[in-house]
Design a protein around this motif. Structure first.
Motif, PDB file in Angstrom:
ATOM      1  N   CYS A 158       0.857  -1.182   0.000  1.00 60.13           N
ATOM      2  CA  CYS A 158       0.000   0.000   0.000  1.00 60.13           C
ATOM      3  C   CYS A 158       0.893   1.231   0.000  1.00 60.13           C
ATOM      4  CB  CYS A 158      -0.915  -0.001   1.225  1.00 60.13           C
ATOM      5  SG  CYS A 158      -2.030   1.431   1.296  1.00 60.13           S
ATOM      6  N   ILE A 159       0.828   2.002  -1.079  1.00 60.21           N
ATOM      7  CA  ILE A 159       1.761   3.128  -1.213  1.00 60.21           C
ATOM      8  C   ILE A 159       1.113   4.467  -0.869  1.00 60.21           C
ATOM      9  CG2 ILE A 159       3.215   1.961  -2.896  1.00 60.21           C
ATOM     10  CD1 ILE A 159       1.751   3.343  -5.111  1.00 60.21           C
ATOM     11  N   GLN A 160      -0.205   4.522  -0.769  1.00 58.51           N
ATOM     12  CA  GLN A 160      -0.873   5.771  -0.373  1.00 58.51           C
ATOM     13  C   GLN A 160      -2.307   5.472   0.063  1.00 58.51           C
ATOM     14  OE1 GLN A 160      -1.260   8.710  -3.441  1.00 58.51           O
ATOM     15  NE2 GLN A 160      -1.780  10.374  -2.026  1.00 58.51           N
ATOM     16  N   MET A 161      -2.778   6.281   1.027  1.00 58.62           N
ATOM     17  CA  MET A 161      -4.174   6.174   1.461  1.00 58.62           C
ATOM     18  C   MET A 161      -4.727   7.578   1.586  1.00 58.62           C
ATOM     19  SD  MET A 161      -5.901   4.005   4.577  1.00 58.62           S
ATOM     20  CE  MET A 161      -5.223   4.994   5.882  1.00 58.62           C
ATOM     21  N   VAL A 162      -5.899   7.804   0.981  1.00 57.76           N
ATOM     22  CA  VAL A 162      -6.543   9.114   0.972  1.00 57.76           C
ATOM     23  C   VAL A 162      -7.936   8.976   1.581  1.00 57.76           C
ATOM     24  CG1 VAL A 162      -7.295  11.041  -0.454  1.00 57.76           C
ATOM     25  CG2 VAL A 162      -5.303   9.704  -1.129  1.00 57.76           C
ATOM     26  N   SER A 163      -8.258   9.840   2.491  1.00 59.27           N
ATOM     27  CA  SER A 163      -9.591   9.859   3.102  1.00 59.27           C
ATOM     28  C   SER A 163     -10.383  10.997   2.465  1.00 59.27           C
ATOM     29  CB  SER A 163      -9.466  10.057   4.614  1.00 59.27           C
ATOM     30  OG  SER A 163     -10.745  10.152   5.194  1.00 59.27           O
ATOM     31  N   PHE A 164     -11.527  10.671   1.872  1.00 60.56           N
ATOM     32  CA  PHE A 164     -12.328  11.703   1.209  1.00 60.56           C
ATOM     33  C   PHE A 164     -13.731  11.855   1.800  1.00 60.56           C
ATOM     34  CE2 PHE A 164     -12.940   7.717  -1.018  1.00 60.56           C
ATOM     35  CZ  PHE A 164     -14.312   7.631  -1.178  1.00 60.56           C
ATOM     36  N   ALA A 165     -14.136  10.952   2.700  1.00 57.49           N
ATOM     37  CA  ALA A 165     -15.458  11.076   3.340  1.00 57.49           C
ATOM     38  C   ALA A 165     -15.439  10.294   4.651  1.00 57.49           C
ATOM     39  CB  ALA A 165     -16.559  10.554   2.403  1.00 57.49           C
ATOM     40  N   GLY A 166     -16.514  10.462   5.411  1.00 57.24           N
ATOM     41  CA  GLY A 166     -16.604   9.777   6.684  1.00 57.24           C
ATOM     42  C   GLY A 166     -16.942   8.308   6.527  1.00 57.24           C
ATOM     43  N   GLU A 167     -16.993   7.622   7.684  1.00 56.39           N
ATOM     44  CA  GLU A 167     -17.221   6.193   7.674  1.00 56.39           C
ATOM     45  C   GLU A 167     -18.603   5.834   7.138  1.00 56.39           C
ATOM     46  OE1 GLU A 167     -15.536   3.476   8.376  1.00 56.39           O
ATOM     47  OE2 GLU A 167     -13.636   4.468   8.802  1.00 56.39           O
ATOM     48  N   GLY A 168     -19.623   6.602   7.442  1.00 58.05           N
ATOM     49  CA  GLY A 168     -20.993   6.250   7.057  1.00 58.05           C
ATOM     50  C   GLY A 168     -21.420   6.820   5.733  1.00 58.05           C
ATOM     51  N   VAL A 169     -20.479   7.048   4.827  1.00 58.12           N
ATOM     52  CA  VAL A 169     -20.833   7.688   3.569  1.00 58.12           C
ATOM     53  C   VAL A 169     -21.606   6.761   2.651  1.00 58.12           C
ATOM     54  CG1 VAL A 169     -18.726   7.013   2.405  1.00 58.12           C
ATOM     55  CG2 VAL A 169     -19.902   9.112   1.706  1.00 58.12           C
ATOM     56  N   GLY A 170     -21.513   5.466   2.832  1.00 58.56           N
ATOM     57  CA  GLY A 170     -22.214   4.520   1.984  1.00 58.56           C
ATOM     58  C   GLY A 170     -21.315   3.974   0.895  1.00 58.56           C
ATOM     59  N   SER A 171     -21.924   3.285  -0.060  1.00 57.47           N
ATOM     60  CA  SER A 171     -21.153   2.665  -1.140  1.00 57.47           C
ATOM     61  C   SER A 171     -20.588   3.732  -2.073  1.00 57.47           C
ATOM     62  CB  SER A 171     -22.049   1.711  -1.923  1.00 57.47           C
ATOM     63  OG  SER A 171     -21.331   1.124  -2.983  1.00 57.47           O
ATOM     64  N   CYS A 172     -19.337   3.544  -2.469  1.00 58.68           N
ATOM     65  CA  CYS A 172     -18.630   4.513  -3.320  1.00 58.68           C
ATOM     66  C   CYS A 172     -18.203   3.836  -4.617  1.00 58.68           C
ATOM     67  CB  CYS A 172     -17.414   5.089  -2.610  1.00 58.68           C
ATOM     68  SG  CYS A 172     -17.809   5.921  -1.055  1.00 58.68           S
ATOM     69  N   ILE A 173     -17.967   4.662  -5.621  1.00 60.01           N
ATOM     70  CA  ILE A 173     -17.553   4.175  -6.932  1.00 60.01           C
ATOM     71  C   ILE A 173     -16.262   4.887  -7.331  1.00 60.01           C
ATOM     72  CG2 ILE A 173     -18.217   3.914  -9.355  1.00 60.01           C
ATOM     73  CD1 ILE A 173     -21.121   4.266  -8.477  1.00 60.01           C
ATOM     74  N   VAL A 174     -15.327   4.163  -7.927  1.00 63.44           N
ATOM     75  CA  VAL A 174     -14.105   4.763  -8.460  1.00 63.44           C
ATOM     76  C   VAL A 174     -13.950   4.294  -9.902  1.00 63.44           C
ATOM     77  CG1 VAL A 174     -12.641   2.889  -7.589  1.00 63.44           C
ATOM     78  CG2 VAL A 174     -11.624   5.084  -8.146  1.00 63.44           C
ATOM     79  N   ARG A 175     -13.637   5.219 -10.788  1.00 54.87           N
ATOM     80  CA  ARG A 175     -13.460   4.896 -12.191  1.00 54.87           C
ATOM     81  C   ARG A 175     -12.194   5.579 -12.718  1.00 54.87           C
ATOM     82  NH1 ARG A 175     -16.441   1.558 -11.117  1.00 54.87           N
ATOM     83  NH2 ARG A 175     -18.472   1.004 -12.025  1.00 54.87           N
ATOM     84  N   ASP A 176     -11.555   4.881 -13.685  1.00 51.00           N
ATOM     85  CA  ASP A 176     -10.402   5.462 -14.358  1.00 51.00           C
ATOM     86  C   ASP A 176     -10.790   5.797 -15.789  1.00 51.00           C
ATOM     87  OD1 ASP A 176     -10.449   3.008 -15.693  1.00 51.00           O
ATOM     88  OD2 ASP A 176      -9.046   2.114 -14.277  1.00 51.00           O
ATOM     89  N   GLU A 177      -9.835   6.295 -16.543  1.00 54.76           N
ATOM     90  CA  GLU A 177     -10.101   6.682 -17.920  1.00 54.76           C
ATOM     91  C   GLU A 177     -10.326   5.436 -18.778  1.00 54.76           C
ATOM     92  OE1 GLU A 177      -7.282   9.997 -19.184  1.00 54.76           O
ATOM     93  OE2 GLU A 177      -6.343   9.314 -17.317  1.00 54.76           O
ATOM     94  N   GLU A 178     -11.250   5.573 -19.715  1.00 58.19           N
ATOM     95  CA  GLU A 178     -11.583   4.434 -20.558  1.00 58.19           C
ATOM     96  C   GLU A 178     -10.412   4.023 -21.456  1.00 58.19           C
ATOM     97  OE1 GLU A 178     -14.225   2.555 -20.668  1.00 58.19           O
ATOM     98  OE2 GLU A 178     -15.362   3.603 -19.126  1.00 58.19           O
ATOM     99  N   ASP A 179      -9.557   4.982 -21.849  1.00 57.49           N
ATOM    100  CA  ASP A 179      -8.456   4.658 -22.758  1.00 57.49           C
ATOM    101  C   ASP A 179      -7.201   4.212 -22.029  1.00 57.49           C
ATOM    102  OD1 ASP A 179      -7.797   7.018 -21.578  1.00 57.49           O
ATOM    103  OD2 ASP A 179      -7.564   8.181 -23.429  1.00 57.49           O
ATOM    104  N   GLY A 180      -7.235   4.154 -20.698  1.00 57.64           N
ATOM    105  CA  GLY A 180      -6.117   3.637 -19.930  1.00 57.64           C
ATOM    106  C   GLY A 180      -4.910   4.550 -19.874  1.00 57.64           C
ATOM    107  N   ASN A 181      -5.099   5.881 -19.984  1.00 59.39           N
ATOM    108  CA  ASN A 181      -3.957   6.797 -19.907  1.00 59.39           C
ATOM    109  C   ASN A 181      -3.302   6.781 -18.542  1.00 59.39           C
ATOM    110  OD1 ASN A 181      -4.080   7.657 -22.533  1.00 59.39           O
ATOM    111  ND2 ASN A 181      -5.485   9.350 -22.097  1.00 59.39           N
ATOM    112  N   GLY A 182      -4.083   6.519 -17.507  1.00 58.95           N
ATOM    113  CA  GLY A 182      -3.505   6.429 -16.170  1.00 58.95           C
ATOM    114  C   GLY A 182      -3.146   7.764 -15.564  1.00 58.95           C
ATOM    115  N   LYS A 183      -3.925   8.816 -15.873  1.00 52.11           N
ATOM    116  CA  LYS A 183      -3.633  10.139 -15.318  1.00 52.11           C
ATOM    117  C   LYS A 183      -4.729  10.637 -14.380  1.00 52.11           C
ATOM    118  CE  LYS A 183      -0.903  11.686 -19.295  1.00 52.11           C
ATOM    119  NZ  LYS A 183      -0.771  12.715 -20.367  1.00 52.11           N
ATOM    120  N   LEU A 184      -5.925  10.060 -14.464  1.00 55.42           N
ATOM    121  CA  LEU A 184      -7.057  10.604 -13.711  1.00 55.42           C
ATOM    122  C   LEU A 184      -7.939   9.470 -13.217  1.00 55.42           C
ATOM    123  CD1 LEU A 184      -8.687  13.288 -13.020  1.00 55.42           C
ATOM    124  CD2 LEU A 184     -10.003  12.785 -15.077  1.00 55.42           C
ATOM    125  N   VAL A 185      -8.428   9.628 -11.991  1.00 56.72           N
ATOM    126  CA  VAL A 185      -9.477   8.769 -11.452  1.00 56.72           C
ATOM    127  C   VAL A 185     -10.522   9.676 -10.807  1.00 56.72           C
ATOM    128  CG1 VAL A 185      -8.018   6.753 -11.084  1.00 56.72           C
ATOM    129  CG2 VAL A 185      -8.264   8.446  -9.256  1.00 56.72           C
TER     130      VAL A 185
END
Length: 971
Positions: A308-335
């Motif tokens: 594990c190289i990094q951990m980011v907290s963006f909301a509290g524990e009870g925020v509910g189910s979350c979704i993460v997506r990357d770029e469709e073309d696989g550039n690897g610059k944005l999530v």
């Protein structure tokens, strides 16, 4: 903005967020998310509150949306009316087909494919004409006019227990990205149906493999054959199955609770497993890392190491189910991360910024590991790795970790040795303009002399110790705080390690100016540590030191030996030899003492004589190669005073291009140093083959004088030949060190071997001496046979030598003369009967018995002479008879030869009308003819032309004599 929790390094940083609840009247939570890249600085983010899946077909500006089992098409900017694709209903999962780099490239692409990939291509081609949703077959030629086919529009959808392979085909006339078109038109073409398991929740299509996940487990389907296989089953109480296509390597991540297993397109595991803190809600990919979200936290895991190289907290524990997506073309610059009401965008921190971050934290090992990792993945070049090694080296150097700093310098292939020059000498200097003005990333101060670096470092340590007492943390190493180093130790360590770097740099291919700086400053550092051996080794070897930069320093510090070696290596022989002369003459004044007084290896174990000889040896080594005659003769004297062997080596050296003038050398040699002159003349005569009579005569006279002195000294001291005096009277005490033989032996050998000296001059010199053998040699040269015999027989009493001399003359009367000397020695000496008997015994056959009997003395004992005279008479008779035998044998040979000649000349040859000439091949008939010894017959005309000695065969009987068996003597 979300708050970042610092971990090993920062890979993601937030740069944008927005709250959906503030911009929409609907309170529905976000259920789906997708990202489309327009450019490096422009992105489109699609959110779905009622949709189950969003697929962006970016290259045609279209978005495929799945909602409540139905599929819809909408333009990329959501400006046109939505078109429902009503031919397919009950869709639960959608997956677009992705191709790896090794798969077949359609539409004229060039690629190498495997058999299965070719089959998959044929499969798509086979169904390319399509079957419309109403089941009506369409001819290929007709469809080509109405439809636009595109690989990236091929999808797999799950409907119940079936997987449908379909293609979204746009209407003719619709552009790829046409933002001004009025509506979206298209048709779904079903390519194939494949039975599948029930309850499919997730699906990935890569090349010809479709991987699906259900509550039962993960299965693999072939889009070509339709066959399926179970990859592995899920436990009863496990989290819902999740799949993530890893576009960077074209692998698939399969989740089992909090464990991720990476498999390839064939379903075979590759690499290790990823273990997360808890089962994630969603997974994305960015670069070489996997991004997972759960309970308001983002975690980044490296795909290869699993760390594990990094951990980011963006909301509290009870925020509910979350979704993460990357770029469709696989550039690897944005999530993008979506909570039910909020979207946060994170961008990847550039690799250089990640490295800088680690370097600022002084995590040097982690920084290098990151660079190596990025290089292996192709994100950074090898030059960047060398750049970072150099940057780390400078940071460590200013932190006073000199050994580690130089280790990194040596690992850098792009760092120039001139970059360390400012640490050794102050600006401005000869090499100031060669130093690259490269501050790297500005993480370290500009270069300055090592003394200043150490002083500033010690100040930092003192300040850090004070702050630590006050409870303030600093960047200074605890090792320095617990055991503060001394200035001298730090400076010595710094210099030693910079020396190590410069020594390694000497092996590189450098331009001449930088090479000069490396060697010159290396000498500076050797001098700073008083490394005398290293200084002399560098100065005496091939180097590029600048003499003008060093001669004042070395002269003032007393390192004259090093300066002399340096002069010699630069061809400044005159200055070098002058220093060696100074050291040899003034060694007692302290010139040989180690300037530091610590390392006494050069003077503690040697006395004054050896010191002088060392200086003379170094000077002679230079003069041996010098063709400057004035320089050689100028310094010959003091070298000869110390060691005559070295002086001789200088004079007789063949290393120089032009030999010295013998006349000038002889004139320059001190007359008292006879051995040097003798050895030089010997070298001229024996090695240089000089035929100058003056040199030969001079050499003989010198040897004769030395022999006379030796003879007189032996007589005065009453010691046997071969013993020496104390060495004060003559030079014999040093004779063995120059010559390997005694002087009389050399005189005798030379008198016998040379014919170019004047024997009368040498004879005049030794006339009254006891050098009888030498006199005999000289009389022999003058042809005085009687005097030679008298000396050999009477003075030296060497009967063997006398008899040998008689044999060389070869006349019988000489033996009789020697016999008379033995029988009547005169000067009151007794007759030498034994020598006379020996002569008669060995050479009696050469003497006339009558003359011998006449000269025998009446006083000679009969028993001594009887046997010898009898043997002599018998030998005389035997010699006579042997001569008669030989005479008769030769006479018989002569008679046989005459007979053979007669028989050959009397031989008859029969010639008839058919006989031909062996040369012109004409008929002989009644012509005159001749016959050669090899039986060839020619006409008289050809005989005149050929000659008497050469036959038709070309054999010359005068050169190649011919024998026949009948000619041999047989009687």
């Amino acid at each position: 903005m979300a708050k970042l929790e610092p971990r090993t390094r920062t890979v993601l940083e937030p740069f944008a967020d927005f709250n959906v609840s503030n911009s929409s009247a609907s309170n529905s939570p976000i259920r789906s998310l997708a990202i489309s890249t327009i450019s490096d600085s422009e992105y489109l983010i699609y959110l779905g509150t009622n949709s189950d899946s969003i697929q962006v077909i970016s290259h045609i500006g279209t978005v495929l949306v799945v909602t409540d089992g139905s599929m819809f098409l909408v333009d990329s900017l959501l400006l046109q009316p939505v078109k429902k694709l009503s031919s397919v209903r009950g869709v639960s999962v959608v997956a677009r087909r992705f191709r790896s780099g090794e798969s077949v490239v359609r539409n004229g692409g060039n690629g190498v494919s495997s058999a299965s990939e070719v089959s998959g291509q044929r499969f798509l081609d086979k169904f390319g004409s399509g079957i419309r949703s109403n089941g009506v077959k369409v001819n290929q030629s007709e469809s080509s006019e109405l439809l636009i086919r595109d690989d990236n529009c091929v999808f797999a959808v799950v409907v119940g227990k079936k997987i449908l392979l379909l293609e979204v085909v746009l209407d003719v006339g619709v552009g790829r990205i046409d933002r001004n078109r009025d509506n979206i038109g298209g048709t779904i073409v079903i390519l194939k149906e494949i039975p599948c398991v029930e309850g499919v929740k997730t699906m990935v299509w890569i090349d010809d493999s479709i991987i699906v996940g259900s509550f039962i487990g993960y299965s693999l389907y072939s889009c070509v054959t339709g066959q399926s296989g179970l990859i592995f089953s899920l436990p009863d109480l496990s989290s819902p199955p999740r799949l993530k296509l890893l576009l960077k390597e074209y692998n698939v991540l399969l989740l089992v609770d909090n464990v991720g297993v990476i498999v390839n397109a064939e379903g075979q595991p590759v690499g290790g497993s990823l273990v997360f803190r808890r089962a994630p809600d969603s997974v994305a990919e960015i670069g070489s890392s996997v991004v997972v979200v759960r309970n308001g936290n983002i975690e980044l895991y490296h795909k290869k190491s699993g760390n594990c190289i990094q951990m980011v907290s963006f909301a509290g524990e009870g925020v509910g189910s979350c979704i993460v997506r990357d770029e469709e073309d696989g550039n690897g610059k944005l999530v993008a991360v979506a909570t039910p009401t909020k979207v946060i965008c994170y961008r990847k921190v550039p690799s250089e910024e990640q490295i800088k971050y680690l370097l600022r934290k002084k995590s040097f090992k982690e920084a290098i590991s990151l660079v190596e990792e990025l290089q292996s993945e192709g994100e950074l070049t090898k030059e960047m790795l060398s750049f970072v090694h150099a940057q780390v080296g400078f940071l460590l150097l200013f932190d006073m970790h000199f050994k580690e700093a130089v280790d990194h310098f040596m690992l850098s292939e792009t760092m120039q040795p001139s970059e360390v020059f400012p640490f050794i000498t102050r600006d401005p200097n000869r090499w100031s303009l060669m130093v690259p003005r490269n501050r790297y990333w500005g993480l370290h101060p500009p270069p300055e002399p090592l003394e200043k670096v150490v002083d500033d470092g010690l100040v930092s340590i003192q300040r850090a110790a004070f702050l630590k007492k006050a409870g303030v943390e600093t960047a200074v190493d605890d090792e320095f705080l617990l055991n503060p180093p001394s200035r001298a130790d730090l400076l010595e360590s710094a210099i030693k390690n910079i020396i190590r770097y410069l020594q390694a740099s000497r092996e590189k291919d450098l331009n001449p100016s930088v090479r000069e700086g490396v060697d010159t400053l290396l000498m500076y550092l050797y001098r700073a540590l008083n490394c005398v051996d290293d200084m002399e080794r560098l100065a005496s070897s091939e180097n590029h030191c600048i003499v003008e930069e060093l001669e004042t320093l070395l002269n003032d510090s007393g390192h004259l030996r090093t300066l002399a070696f340096l002069y010699a290596s630069k061809g400044m022989s005159s200055k070098a030899v002058a220093i060696w002369r100074l050291l040899a003459r003034n060694y007692s004044l302290g010139y040989w003492k180690n300037p530091a007084g610590e390392n006494d290896s050069h003077d503690a174990s040697i006395n004054g004589i050896s010191v002088k000889e060392a200086a003379a040896s170094e000077a002679s080594r230079i003069l041996e190669e010098s063709s400057d005659q004035d320089l050689v003769l100028q310094h010959l004297g003091w070298i000869a005073d110390i060691n005559q062997i070295l002086a001789v080596q200088v004079l007789t050296s063949e290393k120089r291009y032009n030999l010295l003038s013998p006349d000038d050398v002889i004139a320059a040699i001190d007359p008292k140093k006879v051995e040097i002159l003798q050895r030089y003349l010997q070298w001229l005569i024996e090695d240089q083959d000089s035929d100058d009579t003056l040199f030969h005569t001079t050499y003989a006279l010198l040897l004769a004088k030395s022999s006379l002195e030796t003879s007189e000294t032996k007589g005065a001291s009453q010691k046997s030949e071969g013993h020496f005096l104390d060495g004060k009277d003559i030079s014999d005490s040093r004779r063995d060190s120059i010559f390997q033989s005694l002087v009389r032996e050399r005189l005798q050998i030379f008198l016998q071997s040379s014919d170019l000296y004047d024997p009368e001059e040498v004879l005049d010199l030794i006339e009254g001496s006891e050098l009888w053998l030498e006199k005999a040699i000289l009389y022999r040269k003058l042809g005085q046979e009687t005097l030679v015999l008298q000396i050999l027989a009477l003075k030296l009493e060497d009967s063997e030598a006398a008899e040998q001399y008689c044999a060389e003359i070869g006349r019988p009367d000489v033996y009789m003369q020697l016999l008379e000397m033995y029988l009547d020695p005169k000067d009151g000496k007794e007759p030498m009967f034994k020598a006379a008997v020996r002569l008669l015994h060995n050479h009696g056959e050469s003497l006339d018995p009558l003359q011998v009997l006449e000269r025998l003395s009446p006083d000679m004992p009969l028993q001594l002479a009887s046997d010898t005279i009898l043997r002599m008479l018998r030998a005389r008779l035997h010699h006579h008879r042997q001569g008669q035998i030989v005479h008769n044998l030769f006479r018989a040979v002569d008679i046989d030869s005459s007979l053979a000649r007669f028989e050959e000349r009397s031989r008859h040859v029969q010639i008839n009308d058919e006989s031909l000439c062996d040369s012109c091949h004409s008929r002989l008939g009644t012509k005159l003819f001749a016959m050669y010894p090899d039986d060839t017959i020619v006409c008289y005309k050809c005989f005149r032309r050929q000659g008497e000695s050469t036959s038709v065969t070309g054999r010359d009987f005068k050169q190649d004599i011919m024998f026949k068996p009948g000619w041999l003597v047989t009687r």
